[in-house]
Design an enzyme around this catalytic site. Structure first.
Site, PDB file in Angstrom:
ATOM      1  N   ILE A 660       0.851  -1.186   0.000  1.00 45.80           N
ATOM      2  CA  ILE A 660       0.000   0.000   0.000  1.00 45.80           C
ATOM      3  C   ILE A 660       0.890   1.241   0.000  1.00 45.80           C
ATOM      4  O   ILE A 660       1.807   1.359   0.814  1.00 45.80           O
ATOM      5  CB  ILE A 660      -0.941  -0.038   1.230  1.00 45.80           C
ATOM      6  CG1 ILE A 660      -1.928  -1.210   1.099  1.00 45.80           C
ATOM      7  CG2 ILE A 660      -1.679   1.278   1.397  1.00 45.80           C
ATOM      8  CD1 ILE A 660      -2.768  -1.222  -0.155  1.00 45.80           C
ATOM      9  N   GLY A 732      -3.505  -2.857  -7.936  1.00 44.20           N
ATOM     10  CA  GLY A 732      -4.537  -1.821  -8.006  1.00 44.20           C
ATOM     11  C   GLY A 732      -5.513  -1.940  -6.850  1.00 44.20           C
ATOM     12  O   GLY A 732      -5.776  -3.042  -6.355  1.00 44.20           O
ATOM     13  N   GLU A 735     -10.889  -0.708  -7.598  1.00 46.45           N
ATOM     14  CA  GLU A 735     -12.148  -1.401  -7.902  1.00 46.45           C
ATOM     15  C   GLU A 735     -12.423  -2.565  -6.955  1.00 46.45           C
ATOM     16  O   GLU A 735     -13.545  -3.030  -6.852  1.00 46.45           O
ATOM     17  CB  GLU A 735     -12.153  -1.895  -9.357  1.00 46.45           C
ATOM     18  CG  GLU A 735     -11.381  -0.937 -10.208  1.00 46.45           C
ATOM     19  CD  GLU A 735     -11.697  -0.815 -11.672  1.00 46.45           C
ATOM     20  OE1 GLU A 735     -12.819  -1.075 -12.104  1.00 46.45           O
ATOM     21  OE2 GLU A 735     -10.775  -0.400 -12.389  1.00 46.45           O
TER      22      GLU A 735
END
Ligand code: FES
Ligand code: FES
Lengths: 768, 177
Positions: A660, A732, A735
């Site tokens: 992260i 990613g 989403e």
């Protein structure tokens, strides 16, 4: 490898990452860098501007002589414009121009998204080029006036009659006319391994059920808008965009001008979620501006967004799962039909997550398309996974219930050791750990497996869970420019986007760590088609794309610095791989005593700045590995036994998404996805009138999105295990939050009430 | 009589159809208040008129003759930030930032309503001891301000923190008096 290690000084200098990804054992050295800015909770660098209302959005660029646009829409789904009377509109006060198919400049249709590298169009129709009507809500006239009030009023005076032709606006009818296999990413959405139907009949326990999800609209709070001006043949568009370079190229194709003549900027975007690409409003705004010889502001009304910008299509899904008595899956069937327009190419690919979710012997996955005469549907946050995980993860919950196995355990039990349908190794998959820590934190052990057994007054309480997953992508086209000044300030430029994901902040942190600079010595330029790269803010791939591009540029920068440093420098003789950014300069990784500041190197060389620009290498990591983000989603729902009202009292997302980059903005991304998932579960539906193809609830009053009262404190945790094959070790995160969430809610509602709702949204009428 | 916006006098529009929102944005170029729906459904256009929160898209500019309008641009001086603006940054109470000016203005109006003793639909007992501005009360009272990015948790945390601090200050002032 020793050349890029930190030689006993962890957390100081960061060496160059190998300028290739997913090959060999070359993890990004930033992964081992533990005391830098990456991973910390830096507040958004654009925060002060945004809270003061000073961030300039697309509809806020001031221009001399600006005119305002308003649109009139068709009221039939298919046919011709028979009469079009614009005389009253033209005579109305303040009107500058009324544009229709009769006087609009000749234009090519928009290049349809995904049909060419930089194609950005939501549809490929020749709008206002002839009298044809292709969907209910298609723009038929554009009014330009001196003020928005005058334009809005005059557009109400446009009078049209239509000659309707037979159209297909009923999903059943569309299916009856025949379906075809959907195509996605260059291949068919169809996959068969073994004989899943036969296997299903041979297992001791199975589930075979139908699920459905309705149409959805993105509903970014900023309506689509553009401020447009021509200077001769050069077109300037201040847009709200998640694809500035794609939009510039596509507009150049529409108007038959060179790509270099179109300049698209998008410094701030008020939410996108897949919707802020190129739609007809930018084209029509530019056409009207050309015709009138005046700059134009075109801001879609909220209704206009519903009429002109597509959303997520509806799906009907069959999920059948067969297992042995221990709960091991033998067969997975996930098939069904989605609606799609004629003028776009996205069949909602709801089987994507199922391909890699669980181990099984036999698979049958298939998405069929039924075509309808309607507004082009499009990408919306986690296209495929958001609704596909609803079917899959509900069915798995049903199977667990039938087997008497804990829903968390059945997921762990069926964890594959390699990608179950592609056979590739996983680059980094630690979902089991995410399940374990999540279950502990959520207090999953307190769940009563018997549905309907926990009650407080009128309220039935239940817990449910589901797996979320979304692929790691990195599209070709990344490139970055770094400008390093003598005073030790670095500016990175890349044609990327900031829609609230925290892009500018996170990549300033990354750049600062890589170059050994403090955060305030780094600026991140983005949102401008004149910058390097063609980077889509979509598919949760932007961070990887930017990360790889910055590394490529950093290689060139270090090489140039070492040449400039020359023989007089303590760095003399070192190769780029042997140095790292540290303390405002370069240092030998093997000997921290050998260093020189950027100021000193450039000063001696008589240089005020160095500018380098490089392309990112192709995404080889995707060839070699199966790469995904994962989430273990936990929900506690309360359902009112009298009214059927559902309230979400607790939610936890436990994520496995690589490293992260910024704890604060990442938490917001995770929460934002989950909250949109709560909307998907409980309330969201774009209501489509099957008689005439018109959207019936084109407003934020009638399309319900979660309001404050619908959103409890959302707990998010992550395991922060870096992927050794990606830039920064990151995956990613944009989403993943919306995937699995709706199933976790539906499964919690089942646990609370014993009622299994398979058709979204889970409104109270379905629980009465 | 003109209208006062962030302490400055401004002319009222000639066209009576002009909303307060369009006056602010298109005539005065104060783009802080946002147009998310132009029909009262999203709260992005919230500003303070004589201290009360209103939806400026549903307010005609001419209705504000002689009144004092405060927009997000007027909350702090030119350089500084209002404590609530700082708290929004600290708690990451926004992502895209489009709903943010409306959330902030609405929160200030909401807190003033609460401090005046205006109950909400979930307030159970608003007696002299008052009730705390709990996260639940904030959620209820802020539900007219939509956020599609999903910054709800940060928004509520920012409002709760600033209200609690200001409450402390009021209490200590009262204690000193
Ligand atoms: S713009 Fe006023 S409430 Fe949405
Ligand atoms: S921050 Fe984007 S809508 Fe609230």
């Amino acid at each position: 490898m020793s050349a890029v290690s930190n030689a006993g000084h962890p957390g100081t200098a960061v060496g160059l990452a190998a300028n290739q990804w997913g090959q060999g054992d070359n993890p990004d050295p930033l992964i081992r860098h533990k005391h830098g800015l990456v991973g910390t909770s830096v507040s958004r660098i654009d925060g002060p501007l945004k809270v003061q209302g000073k961030a300039t959005f697309a509809a806020e660029f001031v221009k001399e002589g600006l005119t305002y646009a308003a649109l009139a829409f068709s009221t039939i789904a298919k046919g011709r414009i028979e009469t079009l009377d614009t005389s009253a509109a033209e005579a109305a006060p303040g009107v500058v121009l009324v544009m229709t198919y009769k006087n609009a400049p000749r234009m090519k249709p928009m290049p349809l998204f995904m049909t060419a590298e930089k194609a950005a169009g939501g549809d490929n129709l020749p709008i206002m080029q002839d009298d044809r009507v292709h969907w209910n809500g298609q723009p038929i006239a554009l009014v330009l006036a001196e003020t928005q009030e005058q334009a809005d009023f005059a557009s109400s005076l446009v009078h049209a009659t239509f000659k309707a032709e037979p159209s297909v606006t009923n999903f059943k009818e569309a299916k009856r006319r025949g379906t075809k296999t959907g195509e996605f990413g260059g291949g068919p959405l169809k996959l068969e391994i073994g004989d899943a139907e036969a296997a299903l009949t041979q297992v001791p326990v199975s589930i075979d059920a139908q699920y459905s999800t309705p149409r959805h609209s993105h509903n970014a709070i900023e309506p689509h808008a553009a401020t447009v001006a021509w200077d001769g043949d050069a077109l300037l568009v201040h847009d709200a965009s998640q694809a500035v370079v794609h939009t510039a190229w596509s507009l150049s194709s529409v108007f038959g001008i060179d790509e270099s003549q179109v300049h698209v900027t998008s410094p701030y975007v008020g939410g996108g979620f897949g919707s802020k690409t190129l739609w007809q409003h930018q084209v029509l705004g530019a056409a009207a501006s050309k015709l009138a010889g005046r700059p134009v502001r075109i801001t879609l009304s909220r209704e206009g967004v519903y009429r002109m910008v597509g959303g997520r299509s509806q799906t009907e899904q069959r999920v059948a799962l067969g297992a042995d008595k221990d709960g091991r899956l033998k067969a997975i069937i996930h098939t069904g039909v989605v609606a799609m327009s004629h003028q776009n190419a996205l069949p909602e690919p709801f089987i994507l997550a199922t391909r890699g979710a669980y181990a099984a012997d036999a698979f049958k996955l298939h998405v069929e398309v039924a075509q309808m005469d309607m507004l082009a549907n499009t990408f919306m946050r986690a296209p495929g996974e958001a609704v596909g995980t609803f079917g899959l993860e509900c069915a798995l919950d049903e199977l667990a219930d039938k087997l008497g196995i804990d829903p968390v355990e059945i997921r762990i039990l069926n964890e594959p050791d390699k990608h179950p349908t592609e056979g590739k190794p996983f680059s980094s998959r630690n979902i089991v750990e995410a399940w374990r820590t999540g279950a502990q934190r959520f207090g999953w052990a307190k769940r009563n497996a018997k549905p309907g057994s926990v009650r407080q007054g009128e309220w039935l309480i239940g817990m449910g869970c589901a797996t979320g997953t979304y692929p790691y992508y990195r599209m070709p086209g990344g490139a970055a420019r770094i400008t390093l000044r003598k005073d030790g300030h670095a500016r990175v430029e890349i044609a990327a986007h900031e829609m609230g994901m925290g892009t500018a902040t996170a990549h300033s942190q990354v750049t600062a760590d890589r170059l050994g600079l403090p955060l305030d010595q780094v600026t991140f330029g983005y949102g401008d088609s004149k910058m390097p790269g063609a980077v889509l803010a979509g598919g949760s791939q932007q961070s990887a794309s930017i990360g790889a591009a910055i590394v490529a540029a950093q290689h060139a920068l270090f090489a140039q610095l070492l040449i400039l440093a020359g023989n007089a420098s303590p760095l003399a003789g070192l190769r780029p791989e042997e140095v790292g950014g540290f303390n405002g300069g370069l240092v030998a990784l093997a000997d921290l005593a050998r260093s020189e500041s950027y100021a000193s190197i450039m000063g001696r060389a008589g240089r005020d700045e160095i500018v380098v620009q490089e392309d990112a290498p192709p995404p080889m990591e995707l060839q070699n590995w199966s790469m995904h983000s994962y989430g273990a989603m936990f929900c506690e729902a309360r359902v009112n036994a009298v009214t059927g009202e559902t309230r979400i009292s607790r939610f936890l997302g436990s994520f496995d998404c690589g490293r992260i980059l910024n704890a604060k903005t990442a938490a917001s991304q995770f929460r934002g996805g989950i909250i949109m998932g709560l909307g998907l579960a409980l309330m969201e539906e774009t209501q489509f009138d099957e008689r005439n193809g018109r959207i019936m609830n084109p407003s934020l009053a009638e399309y319900h999105v979660p309001a404050h009262m619908d959103v409890p404190e959302i707990d998010v945790i992550w395991n922060d295990i870096p992927d050794p094959h990606t830039p920064m070790g990151a995956h990613g995160i944009g989403e993943i939050g919306i995937t699995g969430t709706a199933a976790a809610v539906a499964n919690a509602v089942f646990n609370a009430t014993g009622k299994r709702v398979r058709d979204l949204p889970l409104t109270l009428d379905k629980l009465m | 009589m003109p209208i006062t916006v962030n302490g400055n006098e401004a002319e009222l529009p000639h066209d009576p159809r002009v909303s307060l929102l369009d006056l602010l944005r298109e005539d005065l170029h104060l783009f802080g208040a946002k147009k998310g729906c132009n029909q009262g459904a999203c709260g992005a256009c919230t500003v303070l008129v004589d201290g009360q929160r209103v939806l400026s898209c549903l307010t005609l500019a001419v209705q504000c003759e002689g009144r004092h309008v405060m927009t997000v641009e007027g909350l702090a001086g030119d350089n500084g930030l209002h404590p609530l603006q700082k708290a929004f940054i600290e708690h990451d109470g926004f992502q895209c930032g489009f709903c943010t000016p409306g959330q902030i203005c609405s929160a200030l109006g909401m807190a003033a309503e609460f401090d005046r003793g205006v109950p909400s639909v979930i307030t159970e007992d608003f007696d002299d001891d008052g009730v705390a501005l709990t996260p639940e009360e904030i959620r209820e009272r802020m539900s007219g301000n939509l956020c599609r990015c999903g910054a709800h948790n940060g928004i509520v945390a920012a409002i709760a923190e600033v209200h609690a601090i200001q409450g402390d200050r009021t209490d200590s002032r009262e204690a000193a008096a």
